[in-house]
Write an enzyme that holds these catalytic residues in place. Sequence first.
Site, PDB file in Angstrom:
ATOM      1  N   HIS A 187     -56.911  11.629 -14.155  1.00 20.20           N
ATOM      2  CA  HIS A 187     -55.523  11.384 -13.747  1.00 20.20           C
ATOM      3  C   HIS A 187     -55.467  11.197 -12.226  1.00 20.20           C
ATOM      4  O   HIS A 187     -56.289  11.751 -11.503  1.00 20.20           O
ATOM      5  CB  HIS A 187     -54.637  12.583 -14.102  1.00 20.20           C
ATOM      6  CG  HIS A 187     -54.518  12.874 -15.562  1.00 20.20           C
ATOM      7  ND1 HIS A 187     -53.381  12.620 -16.286  1.00 20.20           N
ATOM      8  CD2 HIS A 187     -55.402  13.421 -16.437  1.00 20.20           C
ATOM      9  CE1 HIS A 187     -53.552  12.992 -17.543  1.00 20.20           C
ATOM     10  NE2 HIS A 187     -54.773  13.477 -17.668  1.00 20.20           N
ATOM     11  N   TYR A 212     -47.511  21.060 -18.853  1.00 19.48           N
ATOM     12  CA  TYR A 212     -48.655  20.322 -19.420  1.00 19.48           C
ATOM     13  C   TYR A 212     -48.453  20.274 -20.933  1.00 19.48           C
ATOM     14  O   TYR A 212     -48.730  21.234 -21.640  1.00 19.48           O
ATOM     15  CB  TYR A 212     -49.954  21.041 -19.044  1.00 19.48           C
ATOM     16  CG  TYR A 212     -51.193  20.473 -19.699  1.00 19.48           C
ATOM     17  CD1 TYR A 212     -51.449  19.113 -19.675  1.00 19.48           C
ATOM     18  CD2 TYR A 212     -52.119  21.301 -20.331  1.00 19.48           C
ATOM     19  CE1 TYR A 212     -52.573  18.590 -20.279  1.00 19.48           C
ATOM     20  CE2 TYR A 212     -53.261  20.791 -20.925  1.00 19.48           C
ATOM     21  CZ  TYR A 212     -53.482  19.438 -20.898  1.00 19.48           C
ATOM     22  OH  TYR A 212     -54.596  18.916 -21.503  1.00 19.48           O
ATOM     23  N   ASP A 252     -48.118  16.544 -16.739  1.00 20.75           N
ATOM     24  CA  ASP A 252     -48.802  15.653 -17.666  1.00 20.75           C
ATOM     25  C   ASP A 252     -48.077  15.757 -18.992  1.00 20.75           C
ATOM     26  O   ASP A 252     -48.209  16.757 -19.692  1.00 20.75           O
ATOM     27  CB  ASP A 252     -50.263  16.087 -17.798  1.00 20.75           C
ATOM     28  CG  ASP A 252     -51.035  15.232 -18.801  1.00 20.75           C
ATOM     29  OD1 ASP A 252     -50.444  14.292 -19.359  1.00 20.75           O
ATOM     30  OD2 ASP A 252     -52.229  15.531 -19.025  1.00 20.75           O
TER      31      ASP A 252
END
Lengths: 263, 263
Positions: free
Chosen positions: A254, A109, A151
Amino acid sequence: MISIATWNINSVRLRADQVERFLTQEAPDVLCLQEIKTAESLFPHDVFERLGYTHRAVHGQKGYHGVATVSRIPFREIGRHDWQDNGEARHVGVELIGPGQGLILENVYIPAGGDIPDRTVNAKFGQKLDFLERMTRWADKLDKPTLIVGDFNIAPLESDVYDHKALLKVVSHTPLEVETLQRFADAHGWVDLGRKHIPAPERNYSWWSYRSYWRQKDQGRRLDHMWASPDVAAQSLSHRFVEETRRWDQPSDHVPLVTELSL
Amino acid sequence: MISIATWNINSVRLRADQVERFLTQEAPDVLCLQEIKTAESLFPHDVFERLGYTHRAVHGQKGYHGVATVSRIPFREIGRHDWQDNGEARHVGVELIGPGQGLILENVYIPAGGDIPDRTVNAKFGQKLDFLERMTRWADKLDKPTLIVGDFNIAPLESDVYDHKALLKVVSHTPLEVETLQRFADAHGWVDLGRKHIPAPERNYSWWSYRSYWRQKDQGRRLDHMWASPDVAAQSLSHRFVEETRRWDQPSDHVPLVTELSL
DNA sequence: GCCCAAGAGG
DNA sequence: CCTCTTGGGC
């Protein structure tokens, strides 16, 4: 054949039922979650256990960030990098055992980077670039078949955003970020599975802002990615975005990505 | 005949759907709400409008307290007392016009009083007693047919709590509060409709704590009341507690009370 | 907009 | 346990 999914869930406790629905419907072998926003002690282990995801590596943090990899096939955890040594839970890596034997799965992330795309006035933007640079030095040394997912908070291609020109000055799509991400890609020769299977300029978004009514206008960005070592990329069979989750009640900002590998 | 209800809703915005369900099922002519927890500007007027409750007196406050009287029959607002002059929205009074002509309806939310029943160490307990004393001086001057309803935050009788002896030292049932409330009763000669229709020692609760699992054990208290002037009490036909709302999803900690008057 | 954390108030 | 506020983060 194994299937692997990644999803920035934006609070795994709040959306445990949505994760359950996704796992029941799509039944990936492995799911990598980002922004679980909870300490490991409050992670909803029971939900995953019940669905057969009995192997779990949870790198949690109270309130912010946090990643978790859950799996129906065995793995061993190979580490949790804290590249910036700031205590933020942004990575966990595992190595598959049995089916997919030997595949390294890195769940990451990357920092969002704040609002202003200028490291002199916005420390968060600097932190994002620094994080990528440290990841690049790390990736340079990787020598095993690896899939890195998560992400990335960057939409690299023109067709990865709803309006390329307008977003050149918006954090997530600035040339500086895109170049820095490219250096990370080059360091290992990563293959972008999203664009291998859905070539540009086809529409291909993974994130829509909660602010404003962009959802309805389809003003999305491709911030989530699955990148593979060249040898792993050669075995990739498919790749899709499960946009249906956007229509569920109180969705994450998302959507999940799912890929199949002939391992 | 008119029917009047009172309900501490513990956030009218969060429970607008439950209020709608209650109004649809029970169809009282008037509903008095306490702890609406919102400024008047964010009160869900549309819900009430749609159901025919076109007359509304909303004394709101951001985040705390707040009372509202909504009605299918016309009324005129006669005032909002701030007996302690501290800006807390704890009262609104109306006078019915047309059906029930001339009935005064006072909607009040008496302070809870904090945890420790000692005014020297707990200012909130002192504030509660002071509030009652100021209401008593006010009630002494009332000379019209009146119904006063709301959350009094006191369970006066032994049978108004699940364990009289245990609660003698618990705020809401201490002798000092009960005596102070009794002086308020005597100041106007109020008749407790709850006990007129459901005489002690019959079980008669309106509130169950969210804390602990008392709900299941029926450890309630009668904190909500409808008190009438003697002339109005003579016309009271019925009185009941709508306990069913406790079984709805995410209920208020209070249940509604409904009374019918032959006006 | 939506999510988290604290702290107040019940 | 539940709800609200404020403030940070994305």
